[in-house]
Design an enzyme around this catalytic site. Structure first.
Site, PDB file in Angstrom:
ATOM      1  N   ALA A  89       0.835  -1.207   0.000  1.00 39.83           N
ATOM      2  CA  ALA A  89       0.000   0.000   0.000  1.00 39.83           C
ATOM      3  C   ALA A  89       0.868   1.256   0.000  1.00 39.83           C
ATOM      4  CB  ALA A  89      -0.887  -0.009   1.237  1.00 39.83           C
ATOM      5  N   GLY A 128       0.830  -5.486   0.971  1.00 44.73           N
ATOM      6  CA  GLY A 128      -0.304  -5.762   0.093  1.00 44.73           C
ATOM      7  C   GLY A 128       0.124  -6.369  -1.233  1.00 44.73           C
ATOM      8  N   GLU A 131       0.305  -9.923  -0.491  1.00 42.53           N
ATOM      9  CA  GLU A 131      -1.069 -10.402  -0.251  1.00 42.53           C
ATOM     10  C   GLU A 131      -1.798 -10.610  -1.580  1.00 42.53           C
ATOM     11  OE1 GLU A 131      -1.758  -7.156   2.629  1.00 42.53           O
ATOM     12  OE2 GLU A 131      -2.606  -8.726   3.901  1.00 42.53           O
ATOM     13  N   GLU A 151       4.140  -5.005   7.378  1.00 38.80           N
ATOM     14  CA  GLU A 151       3.153  -4.088   7.979  1.00 38.80           C
ATOM     15  C   GLU A 151       3.417  -3.817   9.451  1.00 38.80           C
ATOM     16  OE1 GLU A 151       2.509  -6.436   5.813  1.00 38.80           O
ATOM     17  OE2 GLU A 151       0.894  -5.862   4.457  1.00 38.80           O
TER      18      GLU A 151
HETATM   19  C1  LIG Z   1      -5.359  -3.268   3.968  1.00 40.14           C
HETATM   20  C2  LIG Z   1      -3.908  -3.485   4.301  1.00 40.14           C
HETATM   21  C3  LIG Z   1      -3.032  -3.530   3.129  1.00 40.14           C
HETATM   22  C4  LIG Z   1      -1.584  -3.871   3.384  1.00 40.14           C
HETATM   23  O1  LIG Z   1      -1.455  -4.978   4.238  1.00 40.14           O
HETATM   24  C5  LIG Z   1      -0.879  -2.668   3.946  1.00 40.14           C
HETATM   25  C6  LIG Z   1       0.458  -2.464   3.278  1.00 40.14           C
HETATM   26  O2  LIG Z   1       0.767  -2.934   2.226  1.00 40.14           O
HETATM   27  S1  LIG Z   1       1.505  -1.452   4.135  1.00 40.14           S
HETATM   28  C7  LIG Z   1       2.905  -1.253   3.081  1.00 40.14           C
HETATM   29  C8  LIG Z   1       3.805  -2.409   3.184  1.00 40.14           C
HETATM   30  N1  LIG Z   1       4.985  -2.142   2.390  1.00 40.14           N
HETATM   31  C9  LIG Z   1       6.128  -1.701   2.918  1.00 40.14           C
HETATM   32  O3  LIG Z   1       6.244  -1.511   4.107  1.00 40.14           O
HETATM   33  C10 LIG Z   1       7.229  -1.460   1.942  1.00 40.14           C
HETATM   34  C11 LIG Z   1       8.100  -0.351   2.410  1.00 40.14           C
HETATM   35  N2  LIG Z   1       9.111  -0.007   1.412  1.00 40.14           N
HETATM   36  C12 LIG Z   1      10.267  -0.657   1.333  1.00 40.14           C
HETATM   37  O4  LIG Z   1      10.555  -1.607   2.013  1.00 40.14           O
HETATM   38  C13 LIG Z   1      11.255  -0.124   0.337  1.00 40.14           C
HETATM   39  O5  LIG Z   1      10.931   1.205   0.059  1.00 40.14           O
HETATM   40  C14 LIG Z   1      11.283  -0.907  -1.006  1.00 40.14           C
HETATM   41  C15 LIG Z   1      11.901  -2.282  -0.739  1.00 40.14           C
HETATM   42  C16 LIG Z   1       9.920  -1.055  -1.599  1.00 40.14           C
HETATM   43  C17 LIG Z   1      12.206  -0.127  -1.971  1.00 40.14           C
HETATM   44  O6  LIG Z   1      13.428   0.130  -1.362  1.00 40.14           O
HETATM   45  P1  LIG Z   1      14.488   1.108  -2.030  1.00 40.14           P
HETATM   46  O7  LIG Z   1      14.616   0.759  -3.459  1.00 40.14           O
HETATM   47  O8  LIG Z   1      15.693   1.093  -1.143  1.00 40.14           O
HETATM   48  O9  LIG Z   1      13.814   2.551  -2.001  1.00 40.14           O
HETATM   49  P2  LIG Z   1      13.427   3.459  -0.732  1.00 40.14           P
HETATM   50  O10 LIG Z   1      13.135   2.653   0.476  1.00 40.14           O
HETATM   51  O11 LIG Z   1      14.418   4.559  -0.619  1.00 40.14           O
HETATM   52  O12 LIG Z   1      12.030   4.053  -1.230  1.00 40.14           O
HETATM   53  C18 LIG Z   1      11.951   4.821  -2.422  1.00 40.14           C
HETATM   54  C19 LIG Z   1      10.895   5.881  -2.249  1.00 40.14           C
HETATM   55  O13 LIG Z   1       9.620   5.263  -2.104  1.00 40.14           O
HETATM   56  C20 LIG Z   1       9.009   5.668  -0.893  1.00 40.14           C
HETATM   57  N3  LIG Z   1       8.262   4.519  -0.382  1.00 40.14           N
HETATM   58  C21 LIG Z   1       8.744   3.301  -0.072  1.00 40.14           C
HETATM   59  N4  LIG Z   1       7.747   2.481   0.304  1.00 40.14           N
HETATM   60  C22 LIG Z   1       6.603   3.225   0.222  1.00 40.14           C
HETATM   61  C23 LIG Z   1       5.244   2.935   0.459  1.00 40.14           C
HETATM   62  N5  LIG Z   1       4.827   1.706   0.832  1.00 40.14           N
HETATM   63  N6  LIG Z   1       4.346   3.915   0.287  1.00 40.14           N
HETATM   64  C24 LIG Z   1       4.728   5.138  -0.115  1.00 40.14           C
HETATM   65  N7  LIG Z   1       6.018   5.460  -0.374  1.00 40.14           N
HETATM   66  C25 LIG Z   1       6.926   4.517  -0.209  1.00 40.14           C
HETATM   67  C26 LIG Z   1      10.159   6.059   0.008  1.00 40.14           C
HETATM   68  O14 LIG Z   1       9.724   6.936   1.018  1.00 40.14           O
HETATM   69  C27 LIG Z   1      11.098   6.705  -0.977  1.00 40.14           C
HETATM   70  O15 LIG Z   1      10.623   8.004  -1.241  1.00 40.14           O
HETATM   71  P3  LIG Z   1      11.629   9.239  -1.301  1.00 40.14           P
HETATM   72  O16 LIG Z   1      10.736  10.409  -1.483  1.00 40.14           O
HETATM   73  O17 LIG Z   1      12.526   8.947  -2.461  1.00 40.14           O
HETATM   74  O18 LIG Z   1      12.350   9.229   0.014  1.00 40.14           O
END
Ligand SMILES: CCC[C@H](O)CC(=O)SCCNC(=O)CCNC(=O)[C@H](O)C(C)(C)COP(=O)([O-])OP(=O)([O-])OC[C@H]1O[C@@H](n2cnc3c(N)ncnc32)[C@H](O)[C@@H]1OP(=O)([O-])[O-]
Length: 746
Positions: A89, A128, A131, A151
């Site tokens: 998400a 998600g 999921e 999450e």
């Molecule tokens: C109903 C329930 C549904 C579900 O269960 C809930 C969920 O899914 S909860 C979600 C569960 N998912 C997670 O918890 C995943 C969390 N994310 C990660 O683990 C890593 O970002 C990912 C591995 C995806 C990429 O790593 P990487 O390549 O080292 O890159 P990076 O980390 O530097 O990020 C690049 C840019 O993207 C931004 N941004 C990142 N994620 C999100 C997001 N979800 N959203 C918005 N923005 C996000 C981040 O701030 C950054 O922005 P900026 O402006 O450049 O600073």
């Protein structure tokens, strides 16, 4: 819906997409589907997005509906674009009014489809995203992909069926582990756990398309995870009790891991539909909680500290770091050894210098075993000859960067910097690991003060995530950028801070420690203070922590500052430089009580080096006598006062640090406290906590305590804190505007 000619080729869709959607976030999912006619396959290509937004979800819903309704389509493949499946998400949407179709029915419809749906996973399938993949009938992944349900790290649980499908697919113990820790797993581990059906080194989408065609028309009865039952376990109750104890111990007071355990329990004990209800209920309590807000704030705060800048104009995106291939460490005490290990683990070749023969010999034994343990933990290999040892500073003549880690004594450090300035190449970066001394003064001892910065590690230096990079008045942008980049290479969270006594972290800590001592004088015990702080979420209270790090460290600094004079009597014993002072720590050190290492400190231990803190009657008598000697009448102190006195004064110093520009923003301070001082992450860091509590309240309490203790000037609310309140207490992401503009009305 965009009607494309049915004979459009895949590449034509990409061009079409670019033409229609100028902004990434406008593009719905659906337009990419139709290309596969007349192939009996529906190729759902997730758009340019990494995360689900309302438009992405709408796109998927529309696409799937079309695919299932189109008789020519026999199978469906869902993949991402640009090598990423889906990161889950969009966290930024959480704070806003939710719009667009919800995930749960969307995934349900995919699972219920009567045509095979295959997830082609590249890059990440997180939250998600995973999921969604669990709702598909098959999952094929590239070998380099990472999967997980993170999450819990955002204060939530996987509420799109993740807590119900994963245990049904891989069993309760493995699902509990993934869901309560949020850890990412490699494709290889996911295959072994049973999350994936196949892992490929080749083009994942091609492999998935081939596979999807091969299973066309086959029964899907055994492929819908929601219809599975969890594998039976003999003692479910004790398994969940153990899991609960574990999560409660790992993050004291955090509610999301507890809710994750409860949701998985529902999967193990209830039919799927009821389990989903439970998942929804638990998510509802988490979703609007302060902890979820704190953790989501901290997710972005961690990333914000990487976009550092200094008042002199050095910046993360314009300042060029220098290459560092060979580094040196001077001084192989506890910190020096840890730094040597951290550098070697980052793949650098290291010259480790220690002028005391005995200490050098000990380090030569200790460092390789630290490296070995680290390699076992991280599953990596270390080149044993990447470290050379020397007894003389001359050995560092050809290194790119030196980190000085000698005893915390200015005269000694001055000498080392003078020597280094002569011995090293003219362009070698000279760094100091001092935890509080003046970086500018050390720079002034060298020929190239622009090449001097502080690199303040936290013990144990090869384990702790935090690195304070301290820029001096004359540090060049390249020097700061190099230290920041080296920190990152060592796996640290590097935070750039200005030069002042104690920098950001220790300067704030000093106020916190002082209040803890004052509370003892007024009637509290170490046990009471520690309990309050541990219940707040710190892994250790202030006194247990002092015992662990050694009481003599602060004593030495206070002696050097001319503060630790226990010969004073009467009122002057408790006043220094016009302010209230507590000599309790100095008195303990005079009794040889240095903490765990001597087996006695604020607590007693079964032996020197023992780790289990026990209440010590001697200490309680000592406190009684001390109070009686100074005419202090002990009063009843409650946990709220402990928290307010210790934490608000620390926060107040944080505002002062922001005001002075020592830290660029509240995120920097919060990252320092979470990664370096054990501040509970689910409370976001001290500055976020102040925002949550309410700035007016922080001011009001500080004023009250200052009235009660007028000889403690640091209880007076800082100018910035007052200005923020005068500006209507804006939310934390707007504080920088007030910091920048002293007369801001926002
Ligand atoms: C109903 C329930 C549904 C579900 O269960 C809930 C969920 O899914 S909860 C979600 C569960 N998912 C997670 O918890 C995943 C969390 N994310 C990660 O683990 C890593 O970002 C990912 C591995 C995806 C990429 O790593 P990487 O390549 O080292 O890159 P990076 O980390 O530097 O990020 C690049 C840019 O993207 C931004 N941004 C990142 N994620 C999100 C997001 N979800 N959203 C918005 N923005 C996000 C981040 O701030 C950054 O922005 P900026 O402006 O450049 O600073």
């Amino acid at each position: 819906m965009y009607n494309l000619p049915t004979n459009t080729k895949k590449w034509q869709f990409d061009i079409f997409l670019k033409k229609i959607f100028k902004k990434k976030t406008d593009a719905p999912f659906a337009q990419l589907l139709i290309n596969v006619h007349p192939l009996p396959l529906f190729h759902v290509k997730s758009p340019i997005f990494l995360f689900y937004s309302a438009s992405v979800r709408q796109g998927i819903v529309d696409s799937v509906k079309r695919a299932l309704g189109d008789q020519k389509v026999k199978s469906v493949v869902i993949c991402g674009q640009n090598g990423v499946f889906c990161g889950g998400a969009d966290i930024r949407e959480f704070g806003r009014q939710m719009s667009g179709p919800p995930l749960v029915p969307m995934i349900h419809d995919i699972e219920a489809a009567n045509k095979p749906v295959v997830a082609a996973i590249e890059g990440s399938a997180l939250g998600g995203g995973l999921e969604l993949a669990l709702g598909c009938h098959y999952r094929i992944s590239h070998s380099k992909a990472k999967l997980g349900l993170p999450e819990v790290t955002l204060g939530l649980l996987p509420a799109a069926g993740g807590t119900q499908r994963l245990p049904r697919l891989i069993g309760v113990p493995a699902a509990l582990n993934l869901i309560t820790t949020g850890r990412h797993v490699t494709a290889a581990e996911a295959l072994q756990l049973g999350i994936l059906d196949h892992v490929t080194e080749h083009n994942t989408v091609d492999v998935a398309v081939k596979f999807a065609l091969s299973v066309t028309g086959e029964s899907l009865d055994g492929r819908r995870i929601s219809s599975f039952s969890c594998a039976p376990l003999s003692d479910l109750d004790s398994l969940f009790e153990e899991a609960m104890l574990k999560v409660r111990g790992a993050a004291r007071g955090a509610i999301a891991p507890v809710a994750c355990v409860q949701a998985v329990r529902a999967a193990a004990t209830l039919p799927y539909a009821q389990g989903m209800e439970r998942e929804k209920e638990l998510m509802a309590t988490l979703f609007h909680s302060g902890q979820a807000r704190a953790l989501q704030y901290f997710f972005f705060a961690q990333r914000a500290v990487g976009r550092w800048s200094t008042p002199s104009g050095a910046r993360w995106d314009t300042s060029q770091p220098r290459p560092v291939r060979k580094a040196a460490v001077i001084g192989l005490g506890t910190m020096g050894r840890g730094i040597t290990v951290a550098l070697a683990q980052a793949g650098l070749s290291v010259v480790a210098v220690e002028t005391h023969a005995k200490q050098l010999m000990e380090a030569k034994k200790a460092v390789p075993s630290m490296l070995k343990r680290g390699a076992v933990r991280g599953g990596t290999t270390i080149e044993p000859d990447s470290i050379t040892y020397s007894e003389t500073v001359q050995a560092v003549a050809d290194v790119d960067l030196v980190i000085e880690a000698v005893f915390e004594d200015m005269a000694l450090k001055e000498k080392v910097f003078q020597q280094l300035s002569i011995v090293c190449k003219p362009d070698t970066l000279l760094c100091t690991n001092t935890s509080s001394l003046d970086v500018d003064h050390l720079a002034s001892q060298t020929r190239h003060p622009e090449l001097v910065v502080g690199m303040h590690f936290f013990a144990p230096a090869h384990v702790m995530k935090l690195l304070e990079v301290v820029y001096g008045r004359r540090s060049s942008p390249a020097a700061v950028a190099t230290a920041m980049q080296l920190g990152k290479k060592m796996g640290k969270v590097s935070v750039a801070v200005g030069n002042c006594r104690g920098f950001a972290g220790n300067r704030m800590l000093k106020r916190y420690l002082e209040q803890a001592f004052f509370l003892l004088e007024e009637g509290a015990t170490p046990e009471l203070v520690d309990r309050a702080l541990e219940e707040f979420g710190f892994p250790m209270g202030v006194f247990r922590m002092s015992d662990l790090s050694g009481l003599d460290v602060g004593w030495r600094v206070r002696k050097a500052d001319g503060l630790a004079d226990t010969s004073l009597t009467g009122t002057s014993a408790r006043v220094r430089q016009g302010c209230r002072y507590s000599p309790l720590g100095d008195l303990l050190c005079e009794h040889g009580r240095f903490g765990q290492k001597t087996g006695r400190g604020w607590y007693q231990y079964d032996k020197p080096g023992g780790r289990v803190a026990k209440s010590d009657p001697w200490l309680h008598n000592f406190l009684d006598e001390y109070r009686a000697r100074h005419g202090l009448v002990p009063r009843c102190i409650d946990q709220q006062e402990v928290l307010e006195r210790c934490l608000f004064v620390l926060i107040n110093e944080g505002f002062q640090i922001l005001e002075e520009g020592i830290a660029a923003g509240p995120e920097d301070i919060d990252a320092i406290y979470v990664f370096g001082y054990g501040w509970p992450r689910h409370r976001g860091g001290p500055m976020f906590y102040a925002d949550m509590v309410g700035l007016e309240r922080v001011v009001e309490r500080l004023e009250r305590y200052h009235q009660a203790h007028p000889n403690v000037p640091y209880l007076q609310p800082s100018g910035l804190l007052r200005r923020l309140v005068a500006n209507g207490s804006p939310p934390i992401h707007k504080w920088r505007n007030v910091i920048k503009n002293r007369n801001s009305q926002l």
